[in-house]
Design a protein around this motif. Structure first.
Motif, PDB file in Angstrom:
ATOM      1  N   THR A 150      41.883  36.357  44.224  1.00 35.36           N
ATOM      2  CA  THR A 150      40.318  35.287  43.527  1.00 35.36           C
ATOM      3  C   THR A 150      41.327  35.260  42.093  1.00 35.36           C
TER       4      THR A 150
ATOM      5  N   PRO B 195      33.942  34.094  39.028  1.00 33.42           N
ATOM      6  CA  PRO B 195      35.339  34.934  39.576  1.00 33.42           C
ATOM      7  C   PRO B 195      35.193  36.531  39.903  1.00 33.42           C
TER       8      PRO B 195
ATOM      9  N   SER C  82      43.984  39.516  40.657  1.00 31.45           N
ATOM     10  CA  SER C  82      43.062  38.594  40.095  1.00 31.45           C
ATOM     11  C   SER C  82      43.991  37.729  38.970  1.00 31.45           C
TER      12      SER C  82
ATOM     13  N   ALA D 176      36.909  39.794  36.902  1.00 32.36           N
ATOM     14  CA  ALA D 176      37.242  39.838  38.489  1.00 32.36           C
ATOM     15  C   ALA D 176      37.929  41.228  39.008  1.00 32.36           C
TER      16      ALA D 176
END
Length: 361
Positions: free
Chosen positions: A14, A79, A100, A120
């Motif tokens: 992510t 996020p 991330s 995140a």
């Protein structure tokens, strides 16, 4: 004999710059050979969102084809929302690791507090998923990610090959230089540095004021074991981070403060109060017993508080009892306090004097 097929780790990816950012594409390229990669990222930039979650409106999520044969989903959330949705609605399980980034810009020092990239990763660590946040100190869309891809691959493959703590959380920053100029990797502490902020005030076409946040980054930490120092000297910085924000050093210091012990140990206050009141009562009973006078508890109580004609002594004795109880409580909780000890002794002497005068008069 059939050989046991090795299960490939599931790698959740992510970011906070959005699913179309160059950084996340380079992160996918760097690690897609290390396991099964699944991307769940915001549909738009979410920089500076920190650990925000969406609670006032519905979340949208749909599949996209942006990374070839890599499964990818974009969401309308933050996020942190992406990590939550990935675990619950996409993977239906926890991934083996969450990555991330690669963030465009620094996430060293105080930036980790505001960073959507690191939030995140932190959300995954909270869910017992080993996690790493990656950042390249280059805000340009045309940034060169060659060195970043190289070190991301090395770090992630190392973590996957070892037995990691389920709450492992690393903040990795990469200097904006060519790979051959990077001196290596340093394990660091977070520098004490922050932005000296200002707001640029402007006027819109309707004549109303609006503001742009500006500021200058200031490093107050000149030690050589910080992430800022490492990056300034062309090292990749790795800072182990945790979501437990307890200040254990301060906690130990406060535990040594007798004042806090007195506040939180209610049983000590109760004990001091009881002993402070019982002591003088026992004193009266002993004095009366020495004089061989008959007595009862009711008589003693009346003698101390209610006997007519001695109201002044009764008030003085009541105050002495109250002060004695409070100071005794203070004394048993601050034995090293010489002042409290002295006051306690003087109060006891005063109480005994009042009792002696009252008993033998």
């Amino acid at each position: 004999m059939a050989t046991k097929r090795k299960v490939r780790p599931i790698i959740l990816i992510t970011n906070d710059d959005g699913i179309t950012a160059p950084g996340i594409r380079n992160l996918v390229v760097a690690v897609k050979e290390l396991g099964k990669v699944v991307v769940v990222a915001p549909d738009k930039p979410q920089s500076g969102m920190g650990h925000a979650i969406t609670i006032g409106q519905p979340l949208r999520m749909h599949k996209v084809d942006l990374f070839g044969d890599v499964e990818a989903w974009q969401t309308s959330g933050t996020p942190v929302d992406c990590v939550k949705l990935a675990v619950d609605k996409v993977l239906h399980r926890k991934p083996d690791i969450c990555l991330s980034g690669i963030n465009h810009g620094a996430n060293h020092s105080i930036n980790v507090i505001y960073s959507g990239t690191m939030s995140a990763a932190m959300e995954a660590a909270i869910e017992s998923i080993p996690s790493i946040g990656f950042s390249l100190l280059d805000y340009s869309v045309e940034a060169d990610f060659e060195a970043a891809r190289f070190y991301v691959h090395k770090i992630v493959s190392t973590i996957l090959s070892m037995k990691s703590d389920k709450h492992l959380l690393l903040n990795v920053n990469i200097p904006p230089v060519k790979k051959e100029l990077i001196k290596g990797v340093k394990l660091c502490k977070q520098a004490y540095a922050k932005y000296e902020e200002d707001f640029d005030e402007r006027i819109d076409p309707q004549g109303k004021k609006y503001y742009w946040l500006t500021g200058e980054f200031v490093n107050f930490d000149k030690s050589k074991d910080t992430d800022v120092w490492a990056l300034q000297h062309n090292y990749v910085s790795i800072v182990p981070v945790q979501f437990d924000l307890t200040n254990y050093t301060l906690k130990k210091q406060l535990e040594k403060k007798n004042l806090f012990k007195m506040i939180f140990k209610k049983d000590n206050f109760l004990l001091g109060t009881i002993l402070g009141f019982i002591g003088p009562i026992l004193g009266i009973l002993i004095f009366k017993f020495v004089k061989f006078e008959p007595f009862t508890f009711k008589e003693t109580f009346q003698f101390m508080y209610l006997e007519p004609g001695h109201r002044t002594f009764s008030v003085a004795l009541s105050l002495a009892l109250l002060v004695n109880a409070v100071l005794f409580t203070l004394y048993i909780n601050t034995r090293k306090d010489k002042t409290a000890k002295g006051i306690f002794v003087l109060t006891c002497a005063y109480g005994l004097l009042v009792l002696c005068i009252k008993t033998f008069s």
